[in-house]
Design a protein around this motif. Sequence first.
Motif, PDB file in Angstrom:
ATOM      1  N   TYR A 186      11.799 -49.595 -40.409  1.00 21.45           N
ATOM      2  CA  TYR A 186      10.872 -49.385 -39.342  1.00 21.45           C
ATOM      3  C   TYR A 186      10.160 -47.975 -39.575  1.00 21.45           C
ATOM      4  N   LEU A 187      11.320 -47.076 -39.839  1.00 21.43           N
ATOM      5  CA  LEU A 187      10.704 -45.572 -40.015  1.00 21.43           C
ATOM      6  C   LEU A 187       9.812 -45.429 -41.181  1.00 21.43           C
ATOM      7  N   VAL A 188       9.856 -46.331 -42.204  1.00 21.26           N
ATOM      8  CA  VAL A 188       8.797 -46.064 -43.418  1.00 21.26           C
ATOM      9  C   VAL A 188       7.559 -45.974 -42.747  1.00 21.26           C
ATOM     10  N   GLU A 189       7.127 -46.779 -42.074  1.00 19.97           N
ATOM     11  CA  GLU A 189       5.659 -46.777 -41.445  1.00 19.97           C
ATOM     12  C   GLU A 189       5.513 -45.582 -40.409  1.00 19.97           C
ATOM     13  N   VAL A 190       6.683 -45.768 -39.478  1.00 20.99           N
ATOM     14  CA  VAL A 190       6.278 -44.704 -38.006  1.00 20.99           C
ATOM     15  C   VAL A 190       6.427 -43.211 -38.779  1.00 20.99           C
ATOM     16  N   LEU A 191       7.258 -42.825 -39.842  1.00 23.60           N
ATOM     17  CA  LEU A 191       6.979 -41.392 -40.062  1.00 23.60           C
ATOM     18  C   LEU A 191       6.253 -41.397 -41.278  1.00 23.60           C
ATOM     19  N   ASP A 192       5.482 -42.177 -41.462  1.00 23.92           N
ATOM     20  CA  ASP A 192       4.746 -41.979 -42.932  1.00 23.92           C
ATOM     21  C   ASP A 192       3.695 -40.766 -42.717  1.00 23.92           C
ATOM     22  N   SER A 193       3.076 -40.452 -41.579  1.00 20.13           N
ATOM     23  CA  SER A 193       2.159 -39.377 -41.535  1.00 20.13           C
ATOM     24  C   SER A 193       2.808 -38.117 -41.118  1.00 20.13           C
ATOM     25  N   ALA A 194       4.128 -38.425 -40.938  1.00 21.94           N
ATOM     26  CA  ALA A 194       5.070 -36.960 -40.493  1.00 21.94           C
ATOM     27  C   ALA A 194       5.068 -35.834 -41.339  1.00 21.94           C
ATOM     28  N   PRO A 195       5.162 -34.644 -41.034  1.00 25.37           N
ATOM     29  CA  PRO A 195       5.404 -33.576 -42.162  1.00 25.37           C
ATOM     30  C   PRO A 195       6.617 -33.880 -42.871  1.00 25.37           C
ATOM     31  N   LEU A 196       6.890 -33.331 -43.930  1.00 20.60           N
ATOM     32  CA  LEU A 196       8.054 -33.444 -44.698  1.00 20.60           C
ATOM     33  C   LEU A 196       9.382 -32.963 -44.074  1.00 20.60           C
ATOM     34  N   TYR A 197       9.164 -31.794 -43.413  1.00 14.71           N
ATOM     35  CA  TYR A 197      10.491 -31.361 -42.542  1.00 14.71           C
ATOM     36  C   TYR A 197      10.923 -32.106 -41.653  1.00 14.71           C
ATOM     37  N   TYR A 198       9.921 -32.684 -40.993  1.00 14.26           N
ATOM     38  CA  TYR A 198      10.239 -33.507 -39.716  1.00 14.26           C
ATOM     39  C   TYR A 198      10.805 -35.125 -40.371  1.00 14.26           C
ATOM     40  N   LYS A 199      10.459 -35.551 -41.459  1.00 16.01           N
ATOM     41  CA  LYS A 199      10.960 -36.551 -42.021  1.00 16.01           C
ATOM     42  C   LYS A 199      12.399 -36.437 -42.579  1.00 16.01           C
ATOM     43  N   ILE A 200      12.708 -35.189 -43.036  1.00 14.59           N
ATOM     44  CA  ILE A 200      14.157 -34.817 -43.609  1.00 14.59           C
ATOM     45  C   ILE A 200      14.841 -34.642 -42.418  1.00 14.59           C
ATOM     46  N   GLY A 201      14.377 -33.938 -41.636  1.00 16.72           N
ATOM     47  CA  GLY A 201      15.474 -33.727 -40.116  1.00 16.72           C
ATOM     48  C   GLY A 201      15.688 -35.108 -39.576  1.00 16.72           C
ATOM     49  N   PHE A 202      14.586 -36.108 -39.282  1.00 16.80           N
ATOM     50  CA  PHE A 202      14.929 -37.232 -38.703  1.00 16.80           C
ATOM     51  C   PHE A 202      15.672 -37.983 -39.374  1.00 16.80           C
ATOM     52  N   TYR A 203      15.340 -38.240 -40.766  1.00 19.72           N
ATOM     53  CA  TYR A 203      16.434 -39.063 -41.836  1.00 19.72           C
ATOM     54  C   TYR A 203      17.918 -38.461 -41.805  1.00 19.72           C
ATOM     55  N   SER A 204      17.904 -37.136 -41.913  1.00 19.02           N
ATOM     56  CA  SER A 204      19.283 -36.436 -41.858  1.00 19.02           C
ATOM     57  C   SER A 204      19.904 -36.812 -40.545  1.00 19.02           C
ATOM     58  N   PHE A 205      19.330 -36.730 -39.348  1.00 18.38           N
ATOM     59  CA  PHE A 205      20.088 -36.935 -38.023  1.00 18.38           C
ATOM     60  C   PHE A 205      20.232 -38.349 -38.091  1.00 18.38           C
ATOM     61  N   THR A 206      19.441 -39.448 -38.370  1.00 18.82           N
ATOM     62  CA  THR A 206      19.792 -40.712 -38.504  1.00 18.82           C
ATOM     63  C   THR A 206      20.894 -41.060 -39.233  1.00 18.82           C
ATOM     64  N   ILE A 207      21.159 -40.685 -40.631  1.00 16.73           N
ATOM     65  CA  ILE A 207      22.182 -40.925 -41.303  1.00 16.73           C
ATOM     66  C   ILE A 207      23.633 -40.413 -40.702  1.00 16.73           C
TER      67      ILE A 207
END
Length: 196
Positions: free
Chosen positions: A137-158
């Motif tokens: 789900y997050l592949v598409e949802v975070l596709d256009s997000a900035p890199l720091y936001y992706k890293i933060g969100f993926y880190s929080f999720t993990i």
Amino acid sequence: MKDFEHLISVWQGQPKQEQLSVDEVLKQVKKGVRSITSQLYWGIVAMVVMVALTFVITFFFVFQWLTYMGLFIMLITMMAYAARIVRNYRILNKHDATQNPTDYLQDLKEYQKNQAKIAGWFYYMYVMLISLGLSLYLVEVLDSAPLYYKIGFYSFTIIWILFMTFYYKKRIFKNQEEKLNLIIDRLERLQGQFES
């Protein structure tokens, strides 16, 4: 012969287990079961809300096929987990402890066996499938997000998934298991009083 007499004297010297009050035991059993069913009830409510939210997102928003696959994986997994919770809730609410304590004790033992299964493979399967669905789900949802936001969100999720898998699971299931063991022990002792 001397050892046998010593063994008899030690055995007879053991303190007798106090007789349990039927009313007190049933009151404690009802309180313990009410605590467990309350947790299950709120688990059912949370699952229904999550299934409804996932359903709305799946069928009222437009995504790519990979995102839909992730949403369907999460939806099916949550519905399976909700079905298990509802089943366990029904087992605990099916009988009243005062009507037939022997049947009630058997139902509690069945519930305990089901909980052991959930605490084992089913919970890990649930977390793994939810994680897979969320990742897709997050592949598409975070596709256009900035890199720091992706890293933060993926880190929080993990971190959240690891927390739920290794800390929260042990704490919740251990707490429920202790309550259930105490309830079953009290009912077995009460049953033993009437059989002897």
